[in-house]
Design an enzyme around this catalytic site. Structure first.
Site, PDB file in Angstrom:
ATOM      1  N   ASN A  84      -1.498   1.038  -4.985  1.00 43.52           N
ATOM      2  CA  ASN A  84      -1.857   2.325  -4.399  1.00 43.52           C
ATOM      3  C   ASN A  84      -3.058   2.139  -3.472  1.00 43.52           C
ATOM      4  O   ASN A  84      -4.002   1.443  -3.794  1.00 43.52           O
ATOM      5  CB  ASN A  84      -2.208   3.280  -5.552  1.00 43.52           C
ATOM      6  N   GLU A 118      -8.754   6.964  -6.101  1.00 47.69           N
ATOM      7  CA  GLU A 118      -8.631   7.538  -7.452  1.00 47.69           C
ATOM      8  C   GLU A 118     -10.005   7.768  -8.055  1.00 47.69           C
ATOM      9  O   GLU A 118     -10.134   8.380  -9.112  1.00 47.69           O
ATOM     10  CB  GLU A 118      -7.790   6.613  -8.342  1.00 47.69           C
ATOM     11  N   SER A 126      -8.594   8.738  -0.063  1.00 47.91           N
ATOM     12  CA  SER A 126      -7.372   8.430  -0.825  1.00 47.91           C
ATOM     13  C   SER A 126      -7.665   7.879  -2.203  1.00 47.91           C
ATOM     14  O   SER A 126      -6.743   7.609  -2.973  1.00 47.91           O
ATOM     15  CB  SER A 126      -6.527   7.399  -0.062  1.00 47.91           C
ATOM     16  N   GLU A 157       0.857  -1.184   0.000  1.00 49.58           N
ATOM     17  CA  GLU A 157       0.000   0.000   0.000  1.00 49.58           C
ATOM     18  C   GLU A 157       0.893   1.234   0.000  1.00 49.58           C
ATOM     19  O   GLU A 157       1.612   1.467   0.951  1.00 49.58           O
ATOM     20  CB  GLU A 157      -0.960   0.009   1.190  1.00 49.58           C
TER      21      GLU A 157
END
Length: 1010
Positions: free
Chosen positions: A551, A572, A570, A491
């Site tokens: 990610n 996308e 966090s 992560e």
């Protein structure tokens, strides 16, 4: 025969579905989600058949009792407690065995059949089954199933009093109740068992392939079934296997031996066959076969199971992962297993999982690492369909454990492996979210070897860098490299940024704050910077490489947070899966298996600003050079940094067309991306999204509707923040969307400057609490602002078919309406495919390419001898491919050097170092080749490795020397652990004191390939 399924509306993909086989003899499977009633609280007698539940709420599963709280409150404030569910039904005739399968309850469930406790489950993670055969009444009598679910955060296992490590209010969001699907399986007495290992003690069907010839499209396909005879006489049968492609065409049929089972006997039967012309499952190519395994008695099938699976070849070694003989660098997302949605939690139909997981692939992601607990079947099969590799955990929070809690983890791993060993997308089994002992790793590996010996799946855990047992590893934040087992970051890039906040110059003018409160310009650039660390250590760069990283997270999550809000931002994409700028940044960087294979460019943000605005324009591009053109006028080339980021400083806004043009090294145009200034808001636009079969009136299906503010030309206005009011008519339940802020207009008072400072921790990084922790985020509100010109709402069907009209209104804009049909679902007949198995697959990216995935761009130079000014006996540790070891000098500055002697004079033009305390320690270095200085300076602090360019001097003695004492000062101080720990941890800084010591974990000498 063509597929009977239409393409999924959310993706431009080649789609198909496995066509059902002929009617299955003596076996049927039904979704068992409709007709339930729900009530909360402890209710005496609720398990009894004659209990009056008429006042309970009618629901279709899955349905968490607290779904309304999803994204509305902090994870710590999600309610727990007791929830009851009841369902009445008439059992179809003609079957001897009946099994109820629950895909998941949270946390523990007791299942009563006609008032009798039939079974239950406590781990809150895996599926479980109940053999209800002896408790159910035949038609026309009515049966009652009642389920009591306890979702207490502090639930204790009944037999031992032990809690479950993963029942954790930071990571594992508590959507309590029956929050996954339920199925009913009806079979004959002679039958293939179900893959419900912990609850029924059975292993089901196991399909795998080996002896692959990828170029020749051939493999040997194996099938084995655990068969049980629960009749009162011996049964003799043969075993027949039929393999069907996505069009339903039989591409292989083969038989196993004839078997006789005594009454009560259970045995595994098997068959295999070499098949040609196969289509191998791959990234973005979810090619699945229907493998039917039948028990043939007296020439008739008395039991037949169809397993939807795919065939692919994997290999793990030399620091790399191979899929179908092609190296693939991991790039994807560490996604919370809940994969939840606002006001819905996990209460979503399977096609919604496909929408979300297909977006990961569309962004360039090739792997999803589900976090902490085993994913739902719905998400596992979805990843199969969309072509998304998976890392599957069992159950964990963080850290190794002992005693009963360790046994619980082993039990969940075994259960999950049996459940998902036929799913081709799973390529990693994860033993822990933090390192575990090699003894524990060996226990998990033995479970894998027993239950899935042929699946081609590596087993490992986070960290495990020096493990002799784990087959892969990788830290959480840092860059690791290996020449042996693959290592990839579990992560990374954990900062946060809301979709609403675009840049410093766009309302509501959220100035970038890197401490978990970034705007979109900054968040996208941070994603580029963080990925570049892994990409520059990719395969092709020497003997030791990084196999990538994931990610955290893909979509905003109702789990622990560090920014201003009460949920994690966090992602996308946001909670409704609307893309942020980071989504497009990843599309650019990740369009390839290792090297970028399809150049792209993306201008971050928009081109709608106030007159006089001057700002830096950022472009993410995989081109060698990028030029910016404004209304046909060239603005020059951008300054390249971090591999993919091009900065054009201080560009003055002029309305019109802004275009980024990417060029390769030879000056050829390889990519373009343009933004245009739009007009003022002139209207609203509604765009619906429904599942492949349309919107179904089953009480659980969803329609998603995008609402956009557009100009007169129909272009979305990217700066619009209009508030939109919605109303509905027809048979529909409003579930709404999400936005920054509070629907009630409550504004918490800012913290007083005199408030005592608090240590940073799981939900806090700044010294005062976040400003928006009490907001309701517009959950369930029928008034919702658009953000960056768009938002999305969800509508849930009822059990009534008809027409649903959605009307949207915004001040100063014309009203707009949309009418959707919601149709009665097809009547279930118990034949395969059922539920998510009936959804089409995506073949978007095509089969695995036959070409190499990377071009070697540098080679490693291995020294013949290594000497040092001190501690020479440990000098080999600085080049041993083990990042848990190091060499350090003795503390005397004069002795702080190490020298690599080559077997012949040659050029070394890059030195790559992992230095003790890499995140915070400054090392003034002088590097010489045969005495000539080829580098002098202070390497940048990093999250792992630094690459130092060296002057091209041919020689045979490369020396690294510390010229001044080292100094510690953290360069990444806001990376906050759950414990509140900050700098220095996991970097080795505590092992070697700062000052006159040179400390090297790994040193690599490289020469560029021209």
């Amino acid at each position: 025969m063509s597929s009977p399924f239409r393409p999924v509306p959310f993706a431009c993909a080649i789609l198909a579905a496995v066509v059902p086989a002929q009617a299955l003899a003596q076996r049927a499977e039904f979704t068992f989600n409709d007709g339930w009633r729900i009530a909360t609280g402890e209710i005496a007698g609720a398990e009894k058949p004659d209990f009056d539940d008429a006042a309970w709420k009618a629901v279709t599963l899955p349905r968490a009792f607290n779904e309304d709280e999803a994204f509305k409150v902090d994870i710590h404030d999600l309610k727990g407690g007791i929830t009851w569910y009841r369902k009445r039904f008439v059992l179809p005739a003609g079957f001897e065995k009946a099994f109820l399968e629950f895909e998941g309850v949270r946390q523990a469930g007791d299942v009563y059949v006609n008032g009798v406790l039939a079974g239950g489950h406590e781990n809150g993670v895996t599926a479980f089954g109940v053999d209800a055969s002896k408790l159910l009444k035949p038609a026309p009598f009515e049966n009652v199933v009642a389920v009591r679910v306890d979702s207490d955060w502090k639930y204790k296992e009944k037999a031992t009093g032990s809690g479950f490590q993963w029942n954790n209010n930071n990571f594992n969001v508590n959507y309590g109740g029956i929050h996954r699907a339920v199925r009913l399986h009806l079979t004959s007495g002679l039958h293939q068992t179900l893959p419900l290992y912990a609850s029924l003690g059975t292993t089901g069907v196991y399909i795998w392939a080996d002896e692959f010839d990828i170029k020749g499209r051939a493999a040997t396909v194996h099938a084995e079934s655990e068969v049980r005879n629960e009749t009162d006489r011996p049964r003799t049968f043969s075993y027949r296997v039929t393999v069907r492609d996505i069009e339903g065409k039989a591409v292989g049929e083969f038989n196993g031996p004839t078997v006789t089972l005594s009454p009560g006997e259970t045995r595994v039967v098997s068959a295999k066959q070499r098949l040609k012309g196969l289509n191998f499952w791959s990234w973005g190519y979810g090619y699945l076969y229907g493998v039917s395994t039948a028990l043939i008695e007296d020439g008739k099938a008395v039991d037949e199971v169809t397993t939807r699976t795919g065939f692919r070849k994997t290999a793990f070694g030399q620091g790399m992962v191979r899929l179908n003989d092609r190296v693939i660098q991991v790039h994807g997302y560490a996604q919370r297993t809940s994969n939840e949605w606002p006001a819905l939690g996990t209460d979503i139909p399977p096609w919604i999982s496909d929408l979300s997981n297909a977006l990961m692939v569309e962004s360039g992601g090739n792997l999803v690492r589900w976090m902490h607990i085993t994913p739902a079947r719905q998400d596992v099969t979805s990843a199969d369909r969309v072509g998304l590799l998976q890392a599957m955990p069992a159950g964990d929070a963080e850290s190794d454990v002992t005693g009963r809690r360790w046994d619980q983890r082993k039990e969940v791993m075994a259960d999950a492996i049996v459940r998902f060993r036929n799913n081709p997308s799973i390529v990693f089994y994860e033993g822990g979210n933090e390192n575990i002992s090699d003894e524990h790793m060996a226990e998990l590996k033995a479970i894998r070897d027993k239950l899935d010996p042929h699946g081609g799946r590596a087993i490992g855990s986070r960290e495990m860098l020096s493990s002799k047992v784990a087959e892969y590893g990788g830290e959480m934040l840092y860059i690791n490299k290996s020449g042996t087992k693959p290592v990839w970051a579990m992560e990374y890039s954990r900062d946060e940024g809301a979709r609403k906040f675009q840049d410093d110059f766009t309302p509501p003018f959220h100035k970038d704050s890197p401490d978990y409160n970034r705007n979109q310009d900054s968040h996208a650039a941070e994603n580029v910077r963080r990925w570049y660390d892994y990409w520059r250590a990719r395969p092709g760069g020497g003997d030791r490489v990084s196999s990538g990283g994931v990610n955290i997270v893909f979509s905003d999550s109702n789990t622990h947070f560090r920014g201003d809000n009460n949920y994690r931002r966090s992602g996308e994409v946001d909670g409704m899966r609307l893309p942020k700028e980071g989504f497009y940044a990843h599309q650019v960087m990740w369009d390839g298996w290792v090297d970028v294979e399809h150049p792209r460019s993306h201008i971050i943000g928009h081109w709608n600003y106030a007159p006089g605005t001057v700002k830096d324009v950022l472009v993410v591009s995989s081109a060698d050079k990028v030029a910016l053109v404004l209304n046909g006028r060239a603005l020059g080339f951008g300054n390249k940094s971090d591999g993919f980021l091009f900065t054009f400083p201080q560009v003055a806004f002029v309305p019109g067309k802004l275009e980024a043009v990417g060029y390769d090294a030879k000056g050829k145009v390889v990519s373009r991306h343009a933004l245009e200034t739009t007009g003022e808001p002139a209207g609203l636009r509604l765009t619906p999204r429904t599942g492949p079969g349309g919107w179904k009136a089953d009480g659980s299906d969803l329609a998603l509707v995008d609402v956009e503010v557009v100009d007169k030309q129909g272009r979305r206005v990217p700066t619009a923040l209009n508030t939109v009011s919605f109303s509905t008519t027809g048979p529909v339940e409003w579930r709404g969307g999400i936005a920054q802020g509070d629907s009630l207009g409550r504004k918490p008072a800012p913290p007083a400057s005199t408030e005592p400072e608090k240590a940073a921790g799981a939900d806090q990084v700044t010294k005062f609490p976040g400003a928006s922790r009490s907001d309701d985020n517009f959950i369930l509100s029928k008034t919702l602002p658009v953000e960056a010109g768009i938002n999305r709402v969800s509508l849930r069907s009822t059990l009534e078919a008809g027409k649903v009209t959605l009307t949207a209104k915004a001040e100063g804009l014309p009203d707009v309406s949309l009418t959707l049909d919601v149709a009665a679902p097809a009547k279930a007949d118990g034949r395969w495919p059922v539920g998510d198995d009936a959804l089409p697959v995506s073949l978007t990216r095509g089969p695995t390419p036959a070409t190499p995935s990377f071009k070697p761009w540098r080679v490693s130079v291995r020294p013949a001898q290594t000497i040092a000014g001190s501690n020479a006996e440990t000098v080999a540790l600085a080049q041993d491919d083990d990042e848990m070891t190091h060499w350090a000098s003795d503390g005397q500055l004069a002795n702080a050097w190490i020298e690599y002697r080559l077997d012949k004079p040659q050029v070394v033009d890059e030195l790559e170092l992992k230095l003790i305390g890499w995140r915070l320690r400054s090392y003034p270095l002088r590097i010489t080749m045969d005495g000539a200085v080829v580098y002098e300076g202070v390497p940048a602090k990093s999250l792992g490795y630094v690459v130092l360019p060296l002057k091209a001097v041919k020689g045979s003695r490369l020396r690294i020397a510390l010229t001044e004492p080292t100094v510690d000062r953290d360069a990444f101080g806001k990376i906050v652990e759950i414990t509140g720990a900050r700098a220095g941890l996991d970097t080795g800084a505590e092992k070697v004191a700062a000052g006159g010591r040179l400390g090297i974990i790994e040193a690599e000498l490289h020469r560029r390939v021209k």
